[in-house]
Design a protein around this motif. Structure first.
Motif, PDB file in Angstrom:
ATOM      1  N   ARG A  76       0.849  -1.198   0.000  1.00  0.00           N
ATOM      2  CA  ARG A  76       0.000   0.000   0.000  1.00  0.00           C
ATOM      3  C   ARG A  76       0.886   1.250   0.000  1.00  0.00           C
ATOM      4  N   THR A  77       1.903   1.255   0.842  1.00  0.00           N
ATOM      5  CA  THR A  77       2.833   2.383   0.917  1.00  0.00           C
ATOM      6  C   THR A  77       3.591   2.546  -0.395  1.00  0.00           C
ATOM      7  N   LYS A  78       4.072   1.441  -0.939  1.00  0.00           N
ATOM      8  CA  LYS A  78       4.826   1.475  -2.199  1.00  0.00           C
ATOM      9  C   LYS A  78       3.981   2.041  -3.340  1.00  0.00           C
ATOM     10  N   LEU A  79       2.692   1.727  -3.335  1.00  0.00           N
ATOM     11  CA  LEU A  79       1.801   2.195  -4.400  1.00  0.00           C
ATOM     12  C   LEU A  79       1.321   3.627  -4.179  1.00  0.00           C
ATOM     13  N   GLY A  80       1.644   4.215  -3.008  1.00  0.00           N
ATOM     14  CA  GLY A  80       1.329   5.616  -2.767  1.00  0.00           C
ATOM     15  C   GLY A  80      -0.012   5.881  -2.117  1.00  0.00           C
ATOM     16  N   LEU A  81      -0.628   4.860  -1.551  1.00  0.00           N
ATOM     17  CA  LEU A  81      -1.917   5.054  -0.897  1.00  0.00           C
ATOM     18  C   LEU A  81      -1.699   5.254   0.604  1.00  0.00           C
ATOM     19  N   PRO A  82      -2.161   6.372   1.168  1.00  0.00           N
ATOM     20  CA  PRO A  82      -1.954   6.631   2.602  1.00  0.00           C
ATOM     21  C   PRO A  82      -2.678   5.605   3.483  1.00  0.00           C
ATOM     22  N   ALA A  83      -2.094   5.353   4.654  1.00  0.00           N
ATOM     23  CA  ALA A  83      -2.656   4.389   5.597  1.00  0.00           C
ATOM     24  C   ALA A  83      -4.072   4.758   6.016  1.00  0.00           C
ATOM     25  N   ARG A  84      -4.416   6.052   6.036  1.00  0.00           N
ATOM     26  CA  ARG A  84      -5.762   6.468   6.453  1.00  0.00           C
ATOM     27  C   ARG A  84      -6.854   5.936   5.510  1.00  0.00           C
ATOM     28  N   LEU A  85      -6.473   5.547   4.311  1.00  0.00           N
ATOM     29  CA  LEU A  85      -7.434   4.985   3.356  1.00  0.00           C
ATOM     30  C   LEU A  85      -7.340   3.464   3.307  1.00  0.00           C
ATOM     31  N   GLY A  86      -6.586   2.881   4.225  1.00  0.00           N
ATOM     32  CA  GLY A  86      -6.279   1.463   4.191  1.00  0.00           C
ATOM     33  C   GLY A  86      -7.399   0.545   4.634  1.00  0.00           C
ATOM     34  N   SER A  87      -7.202  -0.702   4.264  1.00  0.00           N
ATOM     35  CA  SER A  87      -8.089  -1.791   4.647  1.00  0.00           C
ATOM     36  C   SER A  87      -7.220  -3.032   4.793  1.00  0.00           C
ATOM     37  N   CYS A  88      -7.832  -4.193   4.739  1.00  0.00           N
ATOM     38  CA  CYS A  88      -7.102  -5.436   5.000  1.00  0.00           C
ATOM     39  C   CYS A  88      -6.435  -6.039   3.768  1.00  0.00           C
ATOM     40  N   HIS A  89      -6.738  -5.539   2.586  1.00  0.00           N
ATOM     41  CA  HIS A  89      -6.040  -6.026   1.398  1.00  0.00           C
ATOM     42  C   HIS A  89      -5.897  -4.896   0.382  1.00  0.00           C
ATOM     43  N   THR A  90      -4.862  -5.013  -0.425  1.00  0.00           N
ATOM     44  CA  THR A  90      -4.533  -4.042  -1.456  1.00  0.00           C
ATOM     45  C   THR A  90      -4.378  -4.796  -2.762  1.00  0.00           C
ATOM     46  N   ALA A  91      -4.936  -4.236  -3.828  1.00  0.00           N
ATOM     47  CA  ALA A  91      -4.848  -4.896  -5.136  1.00  0.00           C
ATOM     48  C   ALA A  91      -4.320  -3.908  -6.172  1.00  0.00           C
ATOM     49  N   LEU A  92      -3.813  -4.471  -7.246  1.00  0.00           N
ATOM     50  CA  LEU A  92      -3.347  -3.688  -8.386  1.00  0.00           C
ATOM     51  C   LEU A  92      -3.949  -4.300  -9.637  1.00  0.00           C
ATOM     52  N   VAL A  93      -4.689  -3.480 -10.388  1.00  0.00           N
ATOM     53  CA  VAL A  93      -5.336  -3.954 -11.610  1.00  0.00           C
ATOM     54  C   VAL A  93      -5.313  -2.837 -12.654  1.00  0.00           C
ATOM     55  N   GLY A  94      -4.838  -3.155 -13.830  1.00  0.00           N
ATOM     56  CA  GLY A  94      -4.818  -2.171 -14.915  1.00  0.00           C
ATOM     57  C   GLY A  94      -4.083  -0.892 -14.571  1.00  0.00           C
ATOM     58  N   GLY A  95      -3.099  -0.963 -13.683  1.00  0.00           N
ATOM     59  CA  GLY A  95      -2.350   0.214 -13.278  1.00  0.00           C
ATOM     60  C   GLY A  95      -3.000   1.001 -12.145  1.00  0.00           C
TER      61      GLY A  95
END
Length: 168
Positions: A76-95
């Motif tokens: 999540r951090t590597k992809l640039g999404l702040p922890a305040r918007l976090g949840s239990c899983h992170t996905a990457l699709v179509g960029g």
């Protein structure tokens, strides 16, 4: 001596080819009707049941899921999404980043609309969202929003706006 096919032989070959083609094509409409699966990578905790439920829903919605059972905070951090918007899983699709229990229809909508954005997120783990809607929740459905996340131009933070609202 070269043999030339008789008319009868040519018609027989043509009929055989037509029969083979008809036989093959009876199975082709089903194949042609199912579009290619969209690849998606998911980072999650190996013990999280709601993540597994969300992945099953994504597979049913036409996504080819690759799972990384390594947790999602680092990605999540590597992809640039702040922890305040976090949840239990992170996905990457179509960029795009897809964070949390986003409905599959919204992921399809994101990929069709192709907005200039980092991705979409459902922060937290709202009960009733996809993957958080099992029998253990007794049919409870809390309202939630899918947020469109965009990078701010002047700094490294992000902005959000409602992409889809679920108010039942």
């Amino acid at each position: 001596m070269k043999q030339t096919p008789t008319r009868r032989r040519a018609l027989h070959l043509l009929a055989t080819a037509a029969a083979i083609t008809a036989g093959l094509s009876s199975g082709l409409p089903a194949l042609a009707a199912s579009p290619a699966q969209t690849p998606i990578e998911v980072w999650k905790d190996p013990n999280c049941g709601c993540c597994k439920d969300w992945i099953v829903l994504m597979e049913k919605a036409g996504f080819a899921v690759t799972v990384h059972d390594t947790g999602n905070s680092a990605m999540r951090t590597k992809l640039g999404l702040p922890a305040r918007l976090g949840s239990c899983h992170t996905a990457l699709v179509g960029g795009y980043v897809v964070e949390g229990h986003v409905p599959p229809a919204d992921v399809h909508k994101l990929l069709q609309q192709k907005p200039k954005a980092l991705g979409i997120a459902v922060p937290g783990m709202p009960v009733g969202s996809p993957g958080m809607d099992g029998p253990e929740y007794g049919g409870r459905k809390d309202p939630f929003d899918v947020l469109l996340v965009t990078k701010n131009l002047m700094n490294s933070d992000v902005s959000t706006k409602v992409f889809t609202s679920y108010r039942s």
